[in-house]
Design an enzyme around this catalytic site. Sequence first.
Site: not given
Ligand code: GLU
Length: 437
Positions: A127
């Site tokens: 993240k």
């Molecule tokens: N931000 C989204 C999540 O928390 C998607 C992450 C992604 O598609 O890599 O799952």
Amino acid sequence: MSKKQTTSAEDLRRVGGMSYLNPNAPEPWASFVEQIERVKPHLGHLAKWIETMKHPKRILIVDVPIIRDDGSVAHYEGYRVQHSLSRGPGKGGVRFHPAVTLNEVMALSGWMTIKNAAVNLPFGGAKGGIRLDPRAHSQAELQRITRRYTSEIGIIIGPDKDIPAPDVGTNEQSMAWMMDTYSMNVGGTATGVVTGKPIPLGGSLGRHEATGRGVFIAAREAGKRIHLPVEGARVVVQGFGNVGGIAARIFQEHGAKVIAVQDHSATLANENGIDIHAALKHVEINGGLAGFPGASPISGDDFWLLKSDFLIPAALEGQILPERAQKISTKVVVEGANGPTTPAADDILQQRDILVVPDVLANAGGVTVSYFEWVQDFSSFFWTEEEINARLEQIMVGAFDAIWKLSEERNVSLRTATFIIACQRVLAAREQRGLYP
Ligand code: GLU
């Protein structure tokens, strides 16, 4: 004339709205570690490797300086955390929000590891984030911030290393800038470096809606198990963006009545059901729900007391704390946001027989279609929206089924069952790969 970007508590309250930032919420990483601790007794010999989950593999903190539109210099703090790469490249979104901290990004990266493993995508978990208020910046400034951040984290991301995507405060446009910046730096067009891109740049059909669609599928599956049909159900949704807004719309399309919604600008209710299409249109024009004429304003506290069948927190973490968990009057909580319920509140909901479909399952639809996008980019062969939605349905229903069965077998919550399945996959990979050197 250097201007350090600082964010006061007052700014946080203003930007976060009345209920988004709860000063009493425990730190998100502490919640994640607590969730991991709860799984340990269920892991058999793999428990030996559990500490892995409490140690993110790699953390990069970057300074992101830009020249602002007024000519001054501003600095922002950015992060990319690769929590685990045991099962494949890192995968997870990038958040732009004034409350972003390293602690939060660490927790979000850990939840990505669990989520990706729970639905069996061949990814680790990662993240990123920058502490800033995107609403306080012009598009030109956001472009400079996004590009400089991408360049700074460029040493650890890549189509086979770590693949960012949108999260709170970022969107398709941000991903286009990230893809372009990375591509310029490597000297070729690398569409697979990010997902959630615009369709003409290698984006996938269905990706924009995927998280909300997945939330709906998870809710529908939970409802089936407890004889609570979506049709005619009363639904309350917190957050009206890419997750909450789309989930609300799909609920309505399936005959549910969305009786209350909340975003950063307003909390609105209508006992007869809110016209979600009209509300979405209002938000598109005005940037928020405030002033929408099809429902009446209520207080943030009353919002949580409303009697509903499905309650969907789809904003930020730390929303359901013990005090709120005692008062909530719903049958199923479906976590569209990451980390909205603290472990202590989770216990109270369980005691009160309120079913919780955890974030790491309920909102996995987004990253699932991100995976499809990444596969399509690699093969340069694009699928139809029907194919994508059918595959999404298959993965979500399959994962829900396995998790539901395990939760019954072991007599544990859906969250613990999800963590068991995910940790088994991650830790088995860890064990089989062995430690280097
Ligand atoms: N931000 C989204 C999540 O928390 C998607 C992450 C992604 O598609 O890599 O799952």
